[in-house]
Design a protein around this motif. Structure first.
Motif, mmCIF file in Angstrom:
data_model
loop_
_atom_site.group_PDB
_atom_site.id
_atom_site.type_symbol
_atom_site.label_atom_id
_atom_site.label_comp_id
_atom_site.label_asym_id
_atom_site.label_seq_id
_atom_site.Cartn_x
_atom_site.Cartn_y
_atom_site.Cartn_z
ATOM 1 N N MET A 133 -33.268 20.515 -29.368
ATOM 2 C CA MET A 133 -32.646 21.817 -29.182
ATOM 3 C C MET A 133 -31.461 21.717 -28.226
ATOM 4 S SD MET A 133 -34.287 24.072 -31.013
ATOM 5 C CE MET A 133 -33.771 25.627 -30.267
ATOM 6 N N PRO A 134 -30.488 22.622 -28.364
ATOM 7 C CA PRO A 134 -29.386 22.652 -27.391
ATOM 8 C C PRO A 134 -29.907 23.007 -26.005
ATOM 9 C CG PRO A 134 -28.905 24.019 -29.329
ATOM 10 C CD PRO A 134 -30.345 23.655 -29.405
ATOM 11 N N SER A 135 -29.214 22.529 -24.985
ATOM 12 C CA SER A 135 -29.533 22.930 -23.617
ATOM 13 C C SER A 135 -28.802 24.228 -23.280
ATOM 14 C CB SER A 135 -29.138 21.828 -22.633
ATOM 15 O OG SER A 135 -29.877 20.655 -22.876
ATOM 16 N N PHE A 136 -29.225 24.866 -22.198
ATOM 17 C CA PHE A 136 -28.723 26.189 -21.845
ATOM 18 C C PHE A 136 -27.244 26.180 -21.500
ATOM 19 C CE2 PHE A 136 -28.208 29.444 -18.394
ATOM 20 C CZ PHE A 136 -28.255 30.548 -19.216
ATOM 21 N N GLY A 137 -26.792 25.175 -20.800
ATOM 22 C CA GLY A 137 -25.439 25.182 -20.243
ATOM 23 C C GLY A 137 -25.492 25.396 -18.746
ATOM 24 N N ALA A 138 -24.333 25.647 -18.117
ATOM 25 C CA ALA A 138 -24.246 25.764 -16.659
ATOM 26 C C ALA A 138 -24.929 24.567 -16.014
ATOM 27 C CB ALA A 138 -24.878 27.073 -16.168
ATOM 28 N N VAL A 510 -10.072 26.231 -18.585
ATOM 29 C CA VAL A 510 -11.058 25.286 -19.090
ATOM 30 C C VAL A 510 -11.747 25.839 -20.326
ATOM 31 C CG1 VAL A 510 -13.192 24.054 -18.537
ATOM 32 C CG2 VAL A 510 -11.427 24.342 -16.785
ATOM 33 N N GLN A 511 -11.843 24.992 -21.359
ATOM 34 C CA GLN A 511 -12.534 25.341 -22.589
ATOM 35 C C GLN A 511 -13.315 24.132 -23.099
ATOM 36 O OE1 GLN A 511 -10.097 27.174 -25.590
ATOM 37 N NE2 GLN A 511 -9.182 28.660 -24.182
ATOM 38 N N ALA A 512 -14.158 24.358 -24.115
ATOM 39 C CA ALA A 512 -14.970 23.287 -24.701
ATOM 40 C C ALA A 512 -14.213 22.629 -25.856
ATOM 41 C CB ALA A 512 -16.300 23.844 -25.190
ATOM 42 N N LEU A 597 -16.753 29.187 -12.534
ATOM 43 C CA LEU A 597 -17.007 30.270 -13.485
ATOM 44 C C LEU A 597 -18.022 29.820 -14.536
ATOM 45 C CD1 LEU A 597 -16.421 32.997 -14.872
ATOM 46 C CD2 LEU A 597 -14.435 31.923 -15.949
ATOM 47 N N LEU A 598 -17.817 28.630 -15.090
ATOM 48 C CA LEU A 598 -18.729 28.082 -16.092
ATOM 49 C C LEU A 598 -19.915 27.361 -15.467
ATOM 50 C CD1 LEU A 598 -16.069 26.469 -18.471
ATOM 51 C CD2 LEU A 598 -17.281 28.620 -18.853
#
Length: 667
Positions: A133-138, A510-512, A597-598
């Motif tokens: 599964m994907p991880s949450f992020g941050a 900043v972007q992905a 921010l991210l």
């Protein structure tokens, strides 16, 4: 301050327990690279957890029956998520020195930010994965976030308490209180809380964190049914300042001018923002033996297992005025991403003396990630939720054969919106107590983190919905341990469709992004210790080489840690003393920058950082079951140059002296 008061209350309450004299025989420290969070953990015992507990149940009963008989230190068991059994270790070793920090594990390969409880920049990466599964992020906020794998369970003959304390930076302290007891040979529970508050040396970097853990495990007298469960709640708050201003604060910091040694007068990018990661989790595992093992000659064992886990977490960024990150929909920023994940797995376990141990499992993941509002950008609507069900199937295998220990594991998503699969194999061989070898292979394909697929913000340029390919990794790894000489490990990974953050050339925010080329990544690590009398030199050297023409994965070529120390008993062996100097160093490279921010690190290729030495002087002592730590951190900061950074515009720590203790009670 409530977190600190709560921790101190637990410390005062449990400190009323009387200490028990434990045999002087030392517990051998673990050599596992990934260390469990509790500082009490000792050597890994290569025995089945159930068999170890059965043996210690007899010891527990005899201890209660005889007031004069004292429990052995090896009867205080710690059981990891993977069912590796260890025992309480109250010795003072150099490994304990490496683990006496906020994370309570060896943080080689990480460099902390200036304040305790802030994030860490990674100097090395591991791409071995068994996640579907994907991880949450941050991810920058997750270093102190305790996952399922970080929670231990216990089995003790008498109540056990551990108190951890360490000074912080400016106002505040770090405290971790832990207590566990077996109310009967079959039932155990533990309760723990780690709390931190630290103001920090720079403007607007206050941290306030709390990790509460409760665990319990129970097995019937005939060992046919067993269950273990934990509840964890966590809140990790950081004030954010965006780092030092390029002009003039970075120049003022690097010149070392005396008037700017008071770091609070250096200008930062903003003073009106904070982010917080909060989560709560309920986790349950239980098994029932359909065919019970009657004796050591039994050939067949069959059991049914069930794992249930529910986690609810959110990450929030707030800022009272929209600045620094471009144009915004409104002046007051409040971004919140939430995730609810319900995990349900059924297992069928079969063991046979000839075949080995087999497991078949079926898993359902119900996920709900996203935001509470819709965003319309350039005439297009960005969805606000990613939710659905993933059904997967998998299996595990384990067999000991002619001195070899063979393990295998695989998993596959069979339905749902996210594809994913992994396969892992490991073979280990132990020639004797001093020499062993491990070889492993790992393949993984999984979706990128949720925040790379979908992100919404009150800042206009921080809204996206991406349809990235799965990130695919293949890794081979080898490890050779020769206790008297060295521990050598090496792994080689290939990474395809790697997802990363960097600044967009158009918006300069900043972007992905996704790297469609293949990255080749080699790591070789050496650890050894040389002893001459009461002196010892402990060395850890990491070499890394990356082939990536897009420069999206950047690491230093060499990372080094050397500790020269002296150990001796004093005062007729009433005290054990260790004192020495630790040297840390890594070569220059394009260090990742931090975006608050991210709460993510992003790639930058404008300036290289590194090649600054960090010298720490420490004096540690052990008196009975108390370990005392005193350290002068980075004492060379004033005479080796002010070019030390944890990330661009985020300086590492100046010279400081810190004190702490770890105190165990055995009732």
């Amino acid at each position: 301050m409530k977190k600190i008061f709560s921790a101190l209350f637990l410390m005062c309450f449990f400190s009323q327990l009387n200490a028990q004299t434990i045999p002087d025989k030392k517990a051998r420290a673990t050599e596992k690279e990934t260390l469990e969070p509790q500082d009490t953990i000792g050597a890994v015992q290569q025995q089945d957890t159930i068999e170890v507990i059965q043996k210690n149940n007899k010891s527990l009963k005899s201890t209660k029956d005889s007031k004069d008989k004292k429990a052995n230190i090896k009867d205080y068991l710690i059981i990891s998520h993977a069912n590796d059994t260890t025992y309480v270790d109250t010795t003072l070793t150099i490994q304990k020195e490496y683990k006496f920090n906020y994370l309570r594990r060896d943080n080689f390969g990480l460099i902390p930010f200036s304040n305790l409880g802030q994030t860490y920049n990674s100097l090395t990466y591991s791409f071995q994965s068994t996640s579907l599964m994907p991880s949450f992020g941050a991810r920058a906020r997750h270093f102190n976030y305790m996952e399922i794998e970080d929670i231990n369970y216990y089995h003790v003959p008498t109540p056990l308490t551990e108190l951890f304390f360490k000074t912080a930076f400016e106002q505040g302290q770090l405290a971790d209180s832990f207590f566990t007891v077996n109310t009967s040979p079959q039932f155990n529970f533990s309760i723990a809380y780690k709390g931190l508050r630290s103001l920090g040396k720079y403007q607007n970097i206050l941290t306030s964190t709390g990790n509460f853990r409760f665990t319990t495990n129970y097995r019937t007298k005939n060992n046919r049914y067993n269950i273990r469960m934990h509840v964890v709640t966590q809140d990790l708050l950081n004030n954010e300042n965006g780092g030092l201003k390029d002009d003039p604060s970075v120049e003022n910091f690097e010149t070392g001018a005396e008037e700017f040694l008071d770091r609070s007068i250096l200008e930062v990018n903003f003073e009106n923002a904070e982010n917080i990661l909060k989560g709560k989790r309920f986790h349950l595992e239980h098994t029932y033996k359909i065919i019970k093992k009657k004796d050591s000659l039994s050939k067949n064992k069959l059991s049914l297992g069930h794992v249930l886990s529910f986690e609810d977490k959110y990450y929030e960024y707030t800022q009272s005025g929209a600045t620094f990150f471009g144009e915004a929909f409104k002046n007051s920023i409040k971004d919140r991403a939430t995730l609810e994940n319900f995990y349900n797995q059924v297992q069928l376990n079969y063991s046979n003396n000839i075949i080995g141990d087999l497991q078949f499992n079926i898993t359902n993941n119900n996920y709900n990630y996203g935001y509470d509002k819709l965003v319309v950008l350039n005439g297009s609507t960005i969805v606000n939720r990613l939710k659905g069900d993933i059904f997967s199937a998998g299996g595990k295998y384990h067999k000991q054969y002619k001195g070899f220990d063979l393990e295998g594991e695989l998993g596959l998503n069979v339905s749902g919106d996210f594809d994913g699969n992994f396969i892992k194999g490991k073979a280990s061989f132990k020639l004797n107590d001093d020499i062993s070898a491990i070889a492993s292979v790992n393949h993984s394909s999984k979706a990128p983190n949720y925040n790379t697929l979908l992100y919404q913000s009150d800042y206009i340029n921080y809204n996206w919905q991406n349809n990235f390919n799965n990130t695919k990794t293949e890794q081979i790894a080898f490890q050779l341990k020769y206790k008297k000489l060295a521990n050598i490990s090496a792994d080689y990974s290939t990474i395809s469709d790697y997802v990363y953050f960097k600044k967009d050339e158009t918006s300069n925010q900043v972007q992905a992004f996704q790297n469609n080329n293949t990255i080749n990544y080699l790591r070789v690590k050496l650890n050894n210790e040389i002893k001459v009398g009461k002196f010892a030199l402990n060395n850890t050297i990491l070499y890394q080489n990356v082939k990536d023409k897009d420069s999206t994965l950047n690491v230093p070529e060499f990372t080094v840690r050397n500790t020269l120390y002296f150990s001796s008993h004093l005062f007729k062996k009433a005290m054990f003393l260790q004192t020495g100097v630790t040297f840390n160093y890594f070569t220059k490279y394009y260090m990742n920058a931090y975006n608050p921010l991210l709460a993510e690190f992003y790639v930058q290729t404008e300036r290289e950082y590194g090649e600054f030495p960090r010298l720490d002087f420490f004096i540690n002592a052990k008196v009975r079951q108390t370990r005392i730590y005193l350290k002068a951190e980075h004492f060379n900061s004033s005479f080796t140059g002010y070019d030390f950074y944890s990330a661009p515009n985020n300086p590492y720590r100046d010279f400081t002296v810190r004190f702490g203790i770890v105190w165990n009670f055995f009732l």
